[in-house]
Design an enzyme around this catalytic site. Structure first.
Site, PDB file in Angstrom:
ATOM      1  N   GLU A  91       0.803  -1.208   0.000  1.00 50.04           N
ATOM      2  CA  GLU A  91       0.000   0.000   0.000  1.00 50.04           C
ATOM      3  C   GLU A  91       0.837   1.259   0.000  1.00 50.04           C
ATOM      4  OE1 GLU A  91      -4.133  -1.477   1.906  1.00 50.04           O
ATOM      5  OE2 GLU A  91      -2.955   0.019   2.962  1.00 50.04           O
ATOM      6  N   CYS A 104       3.334   8.200   1.648  1.00 48.80           N
ATOM      7  CA  CYS A 104       3.853   7.155   2.531  1.00 48.80           C
ATOM      8  C   CYS A 104       4.043   5.887   1.690  1.00 48.80           C
ATOM      9  CB  CYS A 104       2.843   6.934   3.655  1.00 48.80           C
ATOM     10  SG  CYS A 104       3.301   5.622   4.777  1.00 48.80           S
ATOM     11  N   CYS A 111       6.718  -7.924   6.596  1.00 46.47           N
ATOM     12  CA  CYS A 111       7.887  -7.428   7.335  1.00 46.47           C
ATOM     13  C   CYS A 111       8.345  -8.522   8.281  1.00 46.47           C
ATOM     14  CB  CYS A 111       7.529  -6.178   8.131  1.00 46.47           C
ATOM     15  SG  CYS A 111       8.944  -5.498   9.031  1.00 46.47           S
ATOM     16  N   CYS A 115       6.704  -6.576  14.806  1.00 47.75           N
ATOM     17  CA  CYS A 115       6.314  -5.794  15.988  1.00 47.75           C
ATOM     18  C   CYS A 115       4.911  -6.196  16.434  1.00 47.75           C
ATOM     19  CB  CYS A 115       6.357  -4.294  15.686  1.00 47.75           C
ATOM     20  SG  CYS A 115       8.015  -3.762  15.268  1.00 47.75           S
ATOM     21  N   CYS A 118       1.747  -4.145  15.088  1.00 48.56           N
ATOM     22  CA  CYS A 118       1.729  -3.749  13.676  1.00 48.56           C
ATOM     23  C   CYS A 118       1.099  -4.843  12.829  1.00 48.56           C
ATOM     24  CB  CYS A 118       3.146  -3.463  13.214  1.00 48.56           C
ATOM     25  SG  CYS A 118       3.276  -3.188  11.441  1.00 48.56           S
ATOM     26  N   GLY A 165       6.761  -2.681   5.764  1.00 46.36           N
ATOM     27  CA  GLY A 165       8.134  -3.160   5.675  1.00 46.36           C
ATOM     28  C   GLY A 165       9.140  -2.327   6.436  1.00 46.36           C
ATOM     29  N   GLU A 166      10.297  -2.938   6.648  1.00 51.31           N
ATOM     30  CA  GLU A 166      11.400  -2.269   7.335  1.00 51.31           C
ATOM     31  C   GLU A 166      12.401  -1.834   6.247  1.00 51.31           C
ATOM     32  OE1 GLU A 166      12.531  -1.008  10.320  1.00 51.31           O
ATOM     33  OE2 GLU A 166      14.180  -0.554   8.958  1.00 51.31           O
ATOM     34  N   SER A 219      11.521   4.189  15.388  1.00 55.85           N
ATOM     35  CA  SER A 219      10.341   3.691  16.092  1.00 55.85           C
ATOM     36  C   SER A 219      10.767   3.153  17.447  1.00 55.85           C
ATOM     37  CB  SER A 219       9.677   2.598  15.248  1.00 55.85           C
ATOM     38  OG  SER A 219       9.203   3.165  14.053  1.00 55.85           O
ATOM     39  N   LEU A 220      10.586   3.948  18.477  1.00 61.36           N
ATOM     40  CA  LEU A 220      11.107   3.586  19.801  1.00 61.36           C
ATOM     41  C   LEU A 220      10.093   2.756  20.592  1.00 61.36           C
ATOM     42  CD1 LEU A 220      13.661   3.932  21.493  1.00 61.36           C
ATOM     43  CD2 LEU A 220      12.686   6.049  22.416  1.00 61.36           C
ATOM     44  N   HIS A 221       8.941   3.317  20.846  1.00 61.94           N
ATOM     45  CA  HIS A 221       7.781   2.604  21.413  1.00 61.94           C
ATOM     46  C   HIS A 221       7.917   2.112  22.853  1.00 61.94           C
ATOM     47  CE1 HIS A 221       6.286   2.879  17.418  1.00 61.94           C
ATOM     48  NE2 HIS A 221       7.067   1.946  16.935  1.00 61.94           N
ATOM     49  N   ASN A 301      -3.526   2.203  16.094  1.00 58.03           N
ATOM     50  CA  ASN A 301      -4.652   1.865  15.222  1.00 58.03           C
ATOM     51  C   ASN A 301      -4.948   0.387  15.375  1.00 58.03           C
ATOM     52  OD1 ASN A 301      -5.243   4.312  13.665  1.00 58.03           O
ATOM     53  ND2 ASN A 301      -3.083   4.099  13.147  1.00 58.03           N
ATOM     54  N   CYS A 344      -1.540   4.321  10.035  1.00 63.29           N
ATOM     55  CA  CYS A 344      -0.368   3.481  10.287  1.00 63.29           C
ATOM     56  C   CYS A 344      -0.764   2.098  10.758  1.00 63.29           C
ATOM     57  CB  CYS A 344       0.478   4.027  11.431  1.00 63.29           C
ATOM     58  SG  CYS A 344       0.976   5.680  11.220  1.00 63.29           S
TER      59      CYS A 344
HETATM   60  N1  SAH Z   1       9.252  -0.487   9.597  1.00 64.72           N
HETATM   61  C1  SAH Z   1       9.430   0.892   9.813  1.00 64.72           C
HETATM   62  C2  SAH Z   1       8.528   1.759   8.957  1.00 64.72           C
HETATM   63  C3  SAH Z   1       7.119   1.319   8.749  1.00 64.72           C
HETATM   64  S1  SAH Z   1       6.040   1.392  10.131  1.00 64.72           S
HETATM   65  C4  SAH Z   1       9.284   1.223  11.273  1.00 64.72           C
HETATM   66  O1  SAH Z   1       8.831   0.391  12.038  1.00 64.72           O
HETATM   67  O2  SAH Z   1       9.652   2.344  11.640  1.00 64.72           O
HETATM   68  C5  SAH Z   1       5.712   3.132  10.309  1.00 64.72           C
HETATM   69  C6  SAH Z   1       5.303   3.551  11.710  1.00 64.72           C
HETATM   70  O3  SAH Z   1       3.975   3.094  12.009  1.00 64.72           O
HETATM   71  C7  SAH Z   1       6.200   2.986  12.775  1.00 64.72           C
HETATM   72  O4  SAH Z   1       6.558   3.930  13.750  1.00 64.72           O
HETATM   73  C8  SAH Z   1       5.332   1.911  13.354  1.00 64.72           C
HETATM   74  O5  SAH Z   1       5.765   1.573  14.619  1.00 64.72           O
HETATM   75  C9  SAH Z   1       3.967   2.530  13.306  1.00 64.72           C
HETATM   76  N2  SAH Z   1       2.884   1.559  13.450  1.00 64.72           N
HETATM   77  C10 SAH Z   1       2.851   0.280  13.044  1.00 64.72           C
HETATM   78  N3  SAH Z   1       1.681  -0.292  13.365  1.00 64.72           N
HETATM   79  C11 SAH Z   1       0.942   0.647  13.973  1.00 64.72           C
HETATM   80  C12 SAH Z   1      -0.377   0.658  14.514  1.00 64.72           C
HETATM   81  N4  SAH Z   1      -1.182  -0.415  14.479  1.00 64.72           N
HETATM   82  N5  SAH Z   1      -0.815   1.803  15.052  1.00 64.72           N
HETATM   83  C13 SAH Z   1      -0.041   2.899  15.074  1.00 64.72           C
HETATM   84  N6  SAH Z   1       1.204   2.944  14.574  1.00 64.72           N
HETATM   85  C14 SAH Z   1       1.690   1.835  14.033  1.00 64.72           C
HETATM   86 FE1  SF4 Z   2       7.914  -4.005  10.439  1.00 68.16          FE
HETATM   87 FE2  SF4 Z   2       7.765  -1.407  11.093  1.00 68.16          FE
HETATM   88 FE3  SF4 Z   2       5.615  -3.016  11.309  1.00 68.16          FE
HETATM   89 FE4  SF4 Z   2       7.659  -3.293  12.989  1.00 68.16          FE
HETATM   90  S1  SF4 Z   2       6.315  -1.493  12.803  1.00 68.16           S
HETATM   91  S2  SF4 Z   2       6.589  -4.969  11.954  1.00 68.16           S
HETATM   92  S3  SF4 Z   2       9.388  -2.845  11.664  1.00 68.16           S
HETATM   93  S4  SF4 Z   2       6.636  -2.464   9.438  1.00 68.16           S
END
Ligand code: SAH
Ligand code: SF4
Length: 378
Positions: A91, A104, A111, A115, A118, A165-166, A219-221, A301, A344
């Site tokens: 997408e 985006c 991926c 995570c 995600c 994806g990463e 992406s720290l989280h 989300n 996201c």
């Molecule tokens: N893989 C990379 C880039 C793609 S994800 C990364 O992880 O940084 C882009 C952003 O969306 C990241 O910060 C990710 O943590 C966040 N993200 C992924 N799933 C999400 C969700 N369900 N709700 C909110 N943010 C999310």
């Molecule tokens: Fe991959 Fe980024 Fe999703 Fe983590 S948040 S699974 S690195 S796409």
């Protein structure tokens, strides 16, 4: 196999043209036709020598990705689903704002990082996209939007590698795509307006700093390794201290003088005041000098079977206030395109689940809340 010219940055196209016995300025002309004018046929390229126009179709193509669907949100957000073959789709999302247009882009089908919060991570990894498939998303969106808005001006002013994806686990294909985006003969984006978002692939952050420094989002989280190990599994390989060291090393080359930390707000998991205080300590004290940064809080989300909830609005605001009061500029991301699932982590829900990760995870234990003070002993 026929060569697809979308697979090249200008340097690559120049080398390819040389193989065909053509000079560099021909490569520049071709590159401009493709990326600046959106041409997909050689007979449109009126200023190319006729002999070259006739030769090219027998050796190469300009092939974008088939569009499976396009959805337009009430707020102007547009989402495309592109077919990348073998039942995989990726997408791309366009987000218009008053002063900019952001695209985006996805870098992989699925991926491998996995995570916890995600939906792409839950789908597992299918394959890396090629440079051409990464660039095709921008090429298609930009020229579609120009037609749609009836303009010859550039519509997309910012690109974020925040789709599926990463990106730093597809480094080889990513860098030529970034170069074409930056090239004045291509999309002419400035380095500040091109952002790579990473979950923290430390060695590749160092390479990016040397080879193609663009704005970096990390992406720290989570504020500690025990929690981050659980949410962002790559943390077990590159823990927070190493990640922050890499951020510090990245900054001298970066087009901005700060790193953006993304932080997905998960109800009862990583959203407590104590977590915010730990974050402040982390980024202010690391290595004695801290890491110049901003925070972007992303409301989670939800997606089916995630087992997680978004933090209440008031909790997100309180968390942001602690960070801001502590001297770290923090914004809360607006959700856009909600009505078309373009936010996201909701991307490409229809991709085939090839590795059964989702099923395995659904069977796993739900995340429990551990008081942050106790997490590092867990
Ligand atoms: N893989 C990379 C880039 C793609 S994800 C990364 O992880 O940084 C882009 C952003 O969306 C990241 O910060 C990710 O943590 C966040 N993200 C992924 N799933 C999400 C969700 N369900 N709700 C909110 N943010 C999310
Ligand atoms: Fe991959 Fe980024 Fe999703 Fe983590 S948040 S699974 S690195 S796409």
């Amino acid at each position: 196999m026929t060569v697809n010219l979308l697979d090249f940055d200008l340097e690559g196209l120049t080398a390819y043209c040389e193989q065909l016995g053509e000079k560099r300025f021909r490569a520049v002309q071709l590159f401009r036709w493709i990326h600046q004018k959106g041409a997909s046929r050689f007979d449109e390229m009126t200023d190319l020598a006729k002999s070259l126009r006739e030769k090219l179709p027998s050796v190469c193509t300009i092939t974008g990705l088939p569009v499976l669907s396009r959805q337009d949100s009430a707020d102007g957000t547009i989402k495309w689903l592109f077919d990348v073959g073998d039942g995989n789709a990726v997408e791309t999302v366009f987000i218009p704002e008053d002063d900019r247009g952001t695209l985006c882009i996805s870098s992989q089908a699925g991926c491998a990082v996995g995570c916890r919060f995600c939906s792409t991570g839950h789908q597992g990894f299918s394959r890396n996209l090629t440079t051409g498939e990464i660039l095709a998303q921008l090429w298609h969106a930009e020229h579609f939007l120009r037609k749609h808005l009836n303009t010859t001006e550039r519509v997309i002013t910012n690109v974020v590698m925040m789709g599926m994806g990463e990106p730093l686990q597809n480094y080889g294909a990513l860098v030529p795509a970034l170069r074409a985006m930056l090239d004045d003969h291509g999309y002419g984006l400035s380095r500040r307006r091109l952002t790579v978002s990473t979950s923290g692939v430390v060695p590749m952050m160092d390479r990016l700093a040397k080879e193609c420094p663009v704005a970096l989002a990390v992406s720290l989280h989570a504020p500690n390794d025990a929690l981050r190990d659980m949410l962002v599994p790559i943390n077990r390989k590159y823990p927070i201290a190493e990640l922050l060291d890499a951020c510090r090393r990245y900054l001298p080359a970066a087009p901005r003088d700060f790193i953006t930390f993304e932080y997905c707000m998960l109800d009862g998991v990583n959203d407590q005041p104590e977590h915010a205080r730990q974050l402040l300590e982390l980024v202010k004290a690391h290595g004695g000098q801290g890491v110049p940064c901003k925070f972007n809080l992303i409301p989670f989300n939800p997606f089916p079977d995630s087992g997680l909830r978004c933090s209440p609005r008031s909790v997100v605001q309180a968390f942001g206030k602690i960070l801001n009061d502590g001297g770290v500029v923090t914004t809360i991301r607006k959700t856009r395109g909600d009505d078309i699932d373009a936010a996201c982590g909701q991307l490409a829900g229809d991709v085939l689940d090839r590795t059964q990760v989702a099923r395995r995870r659904a069977a796993a234990q739900p995340i429990r809340f551990v008081h942050p003070a106790k997490e590092n002993q867990a």
